[in-house]
Design a protein around this motif. Structure first.
Motif, PDB file in Angstrom:
ATOM      1  N   ILE A  75       0.861  -1.158   0.000  1.00 18.92           N
ATOM      2  CA  ILE A  75       0.000   0.000   0.000  1.00 18.92           C
ATOM      3  C   ILE A  75       0.909   1.223   0.000  1.00 18.92           C
ATOM      4  O   ILE A  75       1.776   1.342   0.856  1.00 18.92           O
ATOM      5  CB  ILE A  75      -0.929   0.004   1.223  1.00 18.92           C
ATOM      6  CG1 ILE A  75      -1.852  -1.231   1.165  1.00 18.92           C
ATOM      7  CG2 ILE A  75      -1.710   1.294   1.297  1.00 18.92           C
ATOM      8  CD1 ILE A  75      -2.732  -1.400   2.368  1.00 18.92           C
ATOM      9  N   ASP A 132       1.424   5.426  -0.095  1.00 18.85           N
ATOM     10  CA  ASP A 132       0.896   6.761   0.144  1.00 18.85           C
ATOM     11  C   ASP A 132       1.386   7.626  -1.015  1.00 18.85           C
ATOM     12  O   ASP A 132       2.562   7.976  -1.085  1.00 18.85           O
ATOM     13  CB  ASP A 132       1.412   7.288   1.481  1.00 18.85           C
ATOM     14  CG  ASP A 132       1.002   8.716   1.760  1.00 18.85           C
ATOM     15  OD1 ASP A 132       0.308   9.327   0.920  1.00 18.85           O
ATOM     16  OD2 ASP A 132       1.375   9.224   2.826  1.00 18.85           O
ATOM     17  N   LEU A 192      -6.638  -2.455   6.953  1.00 16.79           N
ATOM     18  CA  LEU A 192      -6.133  -1.571   5.904  1.00 16.79           C
ATOM     19  C   LEU A 192      -6.209  -0.111   6.324  1.00 16.79           C
ATOM     20  O   LEU A 192      -5.308   0.664   6.054  1.00 16.79           O
ATOM     21  CB  LEU A 192      -6.925  -1.785   4.614  1.00 16.79           C
ATOM     22  CG  LEU A 192      -6.793  -3.175   3.983  1.00 16.79           C
ATOM     23  CD1 LEU A 192      -7.766  -3.317   2.824  1.00 16.79           C
ATOM     24  CD2 LEU A 192      -5.377  -3.448   3.545  1.00 16.79           C
ATOM     25  N   THR A 250      -2.946   2.801   6.791  1.00 16.66           N
ATOM     26  CA  THR A 250      -2.863   3.971   5.923  1.00 16.66           C
ATOM     27  C   THR A 250      -2.747   5.267   6.715  1.00 16.66           C
ATOM     28  O   THR A 250      -2.361   6.292   6.168  1.00 16.66           O
ATOM     29  CB  THR A 250      -4.085   4.049   4.981  1.00 16.66           C
ATOM     30  OG1 THR A 250      -5.265   4.033   5.758  1.00 16.66           O
ATOM     31  CG2 THR A 250      -4.083   2.902   4.002  1.00 16.66           C
TER      32      THR A 250
END
Length: 106
Positions: free
Chosen positions: A1, A3, A50, A54
């Motif tokens: 994941i 950013d 998740l 984040t």
């Protein structure tokens, strides 16, 4: 994941033994990932997990996520598509393409 605003890796989803051939977000916030031929699994990732990774935290470490639910079917697939409910409800199905077959998972 990743950013994208900071161009940093926030987390790694570590649930497959082969390359990942497909990633699909679900309307309820969960994520589906499909592994390659030698893995032949579809993993379902929890939205709460998740969301936690984040968010920025003080240590800014890359998180390794390995807790996912392995779906019993469809096995190895080339693609996954989310099919929304036409009546506007939060219900959806998933179409999984594999060779000459399309499986519908509800």
């Amino acid at each position: 994941i990743v950013d994208t605003s900071g161009a940093t890796v926030r987390a790694v989803l570590d649930g497959h033994r082969d390359r990942v051939t497909c990633i699909r977000p679900l309307p309820d916030g969960r994520l589906l990932t499909a592994g390659g031929k030698f893995d032949a699994t579809v993993q379902l990732w929890n939205s709460e997990t998740l969301t936690k990774v984040t968010k920025r935290d003080e240590d800014d470490e890359i998180k390794i996520l390995s807790e996912s639910k392995q779906m019993k079917k469809p096995g190895y697939v080339f693609d996954l598509i989310v099919l929304p409910d036409n009546n506007g409800r939060a219900v959806f199905a998933i179409a999984a393409a594999r060779y000459n077959t399309i499986n519908i998972l509800i």
